[in-house]
Design a protein around this motif. Sequence first.
Motif, PDB file in Angstrom:
ATOM      1  N   TRP A  98       0.827  -1.201   0.000  1.00 43.56           N
ATOM      2  CA  TRP A  98       0.000   0.000   0.000  1.00 43.56           C
ATOM      3  C   TRP A  98       0.860   1.249   0.000  1.00 43.56           C
ATOM      4  CZ3 TRP A  98       0.223  -3.137   4.373  1.00 43.56           C
ATOM      5  CH2 TRP A  98       0.761  -2.569   5.507  1.00 43.56           C
ATOM      6  N   MET A  99       0.222   2.374  -0.295  1.00 46.07           N
ATOM      7  CA  MET A  99       0.889   3.675  -0.294  1.00 46.07           C
ATOM      8  C   MET A  99       0.803   4.267   1.114  1.00 46.07           C
ATOM      9  SD  MET A  99       1.846   4.826  -3.366  1.00 46.07           S
ATOM     10  CE  MET A  99       1.694   4.339  -5.058  1.00 46.07           C
ATOM     11  N   THR A 100       1.913   4.731   1.630  1.00 50.03           N
ATOM     12  CA  THR A 100       1.940   5.330   2.966  1.00 50.03           C
ATOM     13  C   THR A 100       1.797   6.838   2.840  1.00 50.03           C
ATOM     14  OG1 THR A 100       4.332   5.603   2.949  1.00 50.03           O
ATOM     15  CG2 THR A 100       3.474   3.519   3.794  1.00 50.03           C
ATOM     16  N   ASP A 101       1.818   7.521   3.965  1.00 49.51           N
ATOM     17  CA  ASP A 101       1.755   8.979   3.938  1.00 49.51           C
ATOM     18  C   ASP A 101       3.139   9.620   4.067  1.00 49.51           C
ATOM     19  OD1 ASP A 101       2.206   8.295   6.535  1.00 49.51           O
ATOM     20  OD2 ASP A 101       0.649   9.573   7.394  1.00 49.51           O
ATOM     21  N   VAL A 102       4.191   8.834   3.916  1.00 49.13           N
ATOM     22  CA  VAL A 102       5.564   9.341   3.980  1.00 49.13           C
ATOM     23  C   VAL A 102       5.958   9.850   2.597  1.00 49.13           C
ATOM     24  CG1 VAL A 102       7.968   8.736   4.445  1.00 49.13           C
ATOM     25  CG2 VAL A 102       6.139   7.726   5.794  1.00 49.13           C
ATOM     26  N   TYR A 103       6.307  11.109   2.509  1.00 46.84           N
ATOM     27  CA  TYR A 103       6.661  11.675   1.214  1.00 46.84           C
ATOM     28  C   TYR A 103       8.067  12.262   1.193  1.00 46.84           C
ATOM     29  CZ  TYR A 103       5.179  15.933   3.611  1.00 46.84           C
ATOM     30  OH  TYR A 103       5.031  16.936   4.509  1.00 46.84           O
ATOM     31  N   GLU A 104       8.814  12.121   2.260  1.00 46.64           N
ATOM     32  CA  GLU A 104      10.169  12.665   2.315  1.00 46.64           C
ATOM     33  C   GLU A 104      11.161  11.533   2.139  1.00 46.64           C
ATOM     34  OE1 GLU A 104       9.294  13.590   6.178  1.00 46.64           O
ATOM     35  OE2 GLU A 104       9.041  15.727   5.845  1.00 46.64           O
ATOM     36  N   TYR A 105      11.782  11.453   0.990  1.00 49.85           N
ATOM     37  CA  TYR A 105      12.780  10.412   0.783  1.00 49.85           C
ATOM     38  C   TYR A 105      13.861  10.855  -0.174  1.00 49.85           C
ATOM     39  CZ  TYR A 105       8.833   9.441  -2.292  1.00 49.85           C
ATOM     40  OH  TYR A 105       7.774   9.553  -3.131  1.00 49.85           O
ATOM     41  N   SER A 106      14.385  12.028   0.059  1.00 46.26           N
ATOM     42  CA  SER A 106      15.511  12.465  -0.760  1.00 46.26           C
ATOM     43  C   SER A 106      16.779  11.793  -0.242  1.00 46.26           C
ATOM     44  CB  SER A 106      15.648  13.981  -0.722  1.00 46.26           C
ATOM     45  OG  SER A 106      15.796  14.426   0.588  1.00 46.26           O
ATOM     46  N   GLU A 107      17.627  11.407  -1.160  1.00 43.25           N
ATOM     47  CA  GLU A 107      18.865  10.712  -0.827  1.00 43.25           C
ATOM     48  C   GLU A 107      19.996  11.273  -1.674  1.00 43.25           C
ATOM     49  OE1 GLU A 107      19.436   8.360   1.394  1.00 43.25           O
ATOM     50  OE2 GLU A 107      17.383   7.901   1.976  1.00 43.25           O
ATOM     51  N   TYR A 108      21.209  11.141  -1.185  1.00 42.10           N
ATOM     52  CA  TYR A 108      22.378  11.551  -1.948  1.00 42.10           C
ATOM     53  C   TYR A 108      22.838  10.460  -2.911  1.00 42.10           C
ATOM     54  CZ  TYR A 108      22.807  15.573   1.093  1.00 42.10           C
ATOM     55  OH  TYR A 108      22.567  16.730   1.748  1.00 42.10           O
ATOM     56  N   ASN A 109      22.491   9.219  -2.584  1.00 39.14           N
ATOM     57  CA  ASN A 109      22.926   8.079  -3.374  1.00 39.14           C
ATOM     58  C   ASN A 109      21.693   7.364  -3.921  1.00 39.14           C
ATOM     59  OD1 ASN A 109      24.229   5.924  -4.490  1.00 39.14           O
ATOM     60  ND2 ASN A 109      25.285   5.324  -2.607  1.00 39.14           N
ATOM     61  N   ARG A 110      21.647   7.131  -5.220  1.00 31.94           N
ATOM     62  CA  ARG A 110      20.479   6.525  -5.857  1.00 31.94           C
ATOM     63  C   ARG A 110      20.220   5.108  -5.357  1.00 31.94           C
ATOM     64  NH1 ARG A 110      18.997   7.244 -12.051  1.00 31.94           N
ATOM     65  NH2 ARG A 110      18.225   9.154 -11.156  1.00 31.94           N
ATOM     66  N   GLU A 111      21.260   4.373  -4.970  1.00 27.01           N
ATOM     67  CA  GLU A 111      21.076   3.003  -4.481  1.00 27.01           C
ATOM     68  C   GLU A 111      20.265   2.977  -3.182  1.00 27.01           C
ATOM     69  OE1 GLU A 111      24.235   3.891  -5.809  1.00 27.01           O
ATOM     70  OE2 GLU A 111      23.555   2.869  -7.616  1.00 27.01           O
ATOM     71  N   ASN A 112      20.255   4.081  -2.453  1.00 24.39           N
ATOM     72  CA  ASN A 112      19.477   4.139  -1.220  1.00 24.39           C
ATOM     73  C   ASN A 112      17.979   4.248  -1.486  1.00 24.39           C
ATOM     74  OD1 ASN A 112      21.844   3.999   0.201  1.00 24.39           O
ATOM     75  ND2 ASN A 112      21.980   6.189   0.552  1.00 24.39           N
ATOM     76  N   LEU A 113      17.582   4.460  -2.735  1.00 25.11           N
ATOM     77  CA  LEU A 113      16.169   4.532  -3.087  1.00 25.11           C
ATOM     78  C   LEU A 113      15.605   3.172  -3.493  1.00 25.11           C
ATOM     79  CD1 LEU A 113      16.141   7.896  -5.042  1.00 25.11           C
ATOM     80  CD2 LEU A 113      15.148   7.439  -2.808  1.00 25.11           C
ATOM     81  N   ILE A 114      16.407   2.134  -3.376  1.00 21.32           N
ATOM     82  CA  ILE A 114      15.917   0.778  -3.606  1.00 21.32           C
ATOM     83  C   ILE A 114      15.599   0.180  -2.240  1.00 21.32           C
ATOM     84  CG2 ILE A 114      16.444  -1.516  -4.495  1.00 21.32           C
ATOM     85  CD1 ILE A 114      18.368  -0.169  -6.470  1.00 21.32           C
ATOM     86  N   TYR A 115      14.320  -0.085  -2.013  1.00 18.96           N
ATOM     87  CA  TYR A 115      13.884  -0.612  -0.722  1.00 18.96           C
ATOM     88  C   TYR A 115      13.772  -2.125  -0.798  1.00 18.96           C
ATOM     89  CZ  TYR A 115      12.825   4.242   0.261  1.00 18.96           C
ATOM     90  OH  TYR A 115      12.924   5.589   0.444  1.00 18.96           O
ATOM     91  N   HIS A 116      14.395  -2.787   0.170  1.00 22.99           N
ATOM     92  CA  HIS A 116      14.407  -4.250   0.250  1.00 22.99           C
ATOM     93  C   HIS A 116      13.415  -4.672   1.323  1.00 22.99           C
ATOM     94  CE1 HIS A 116      18.093  -3.988  -2.107  1.00 22.99           C
ATOM     95  NE2 HIS A 116      18.517  -3.101  -1.236  1.00 22.99           N
TER      96      HIS A 116
END
Length: 188
Positions: free
Chosen positions: A124-142
């Motif tokens: 499902w979609m959460t209400d968290v909208y803050e996910y800026s990262e310096y490294n693109r690999e950190n945007l892959i959620y396991h």
Amino acid sequence: MKEYLKNTWLGIYTILVGMRVTLRHLFKPKVTIQYPDERLELPERARNRLYVNIDDCIGCDQCARACPVDCIEIETVKAVPGEDLGVTSNGKRKALWVTKFDIDIAKCCYCSLCVWPCPTECIWMTDVYEYSEYNRENLIYHFSNLSPEEAEQKKLNYQKFEDEKARQKAFAQQASAQQVNKESGTQN
């Protein structure tokens, strides 16, 4: 002199026209929020970060097939007989180990198409909208709850089971072929 006064008045007039918006808002209450201390309330159906309750995931791969940008990667392994994977929160029995469940939020278009086909409603979609990262690999959620070593062990266990099953099948075929040869030899 007349031209001088006209230019002076025109300068004052243009300043007043330019400051009209500023003067209009000068006495109104402030609308600026002090972000990150204060946050706006999001609409009820806002689309933001995806979350997966991996305990309810049955590995059906429907969310990955529905994703238009292929940002969801799922790998599963069948459970060998005798392994109990449990049931989901809505009572559906699990038959697959989910060895990998990754979502690349950098690719995600927040369309919510992956949420609707899930039979166990584990994504499902959460209400968290803050996910800026310096490294693109950190945007892959396991989301898999198995470590890489455990996932590899599950794959090896299933491979051993398949090999044993193939060996037994070959043995049974060989035994039946010998039985047919024996029967054909006794008839001659």
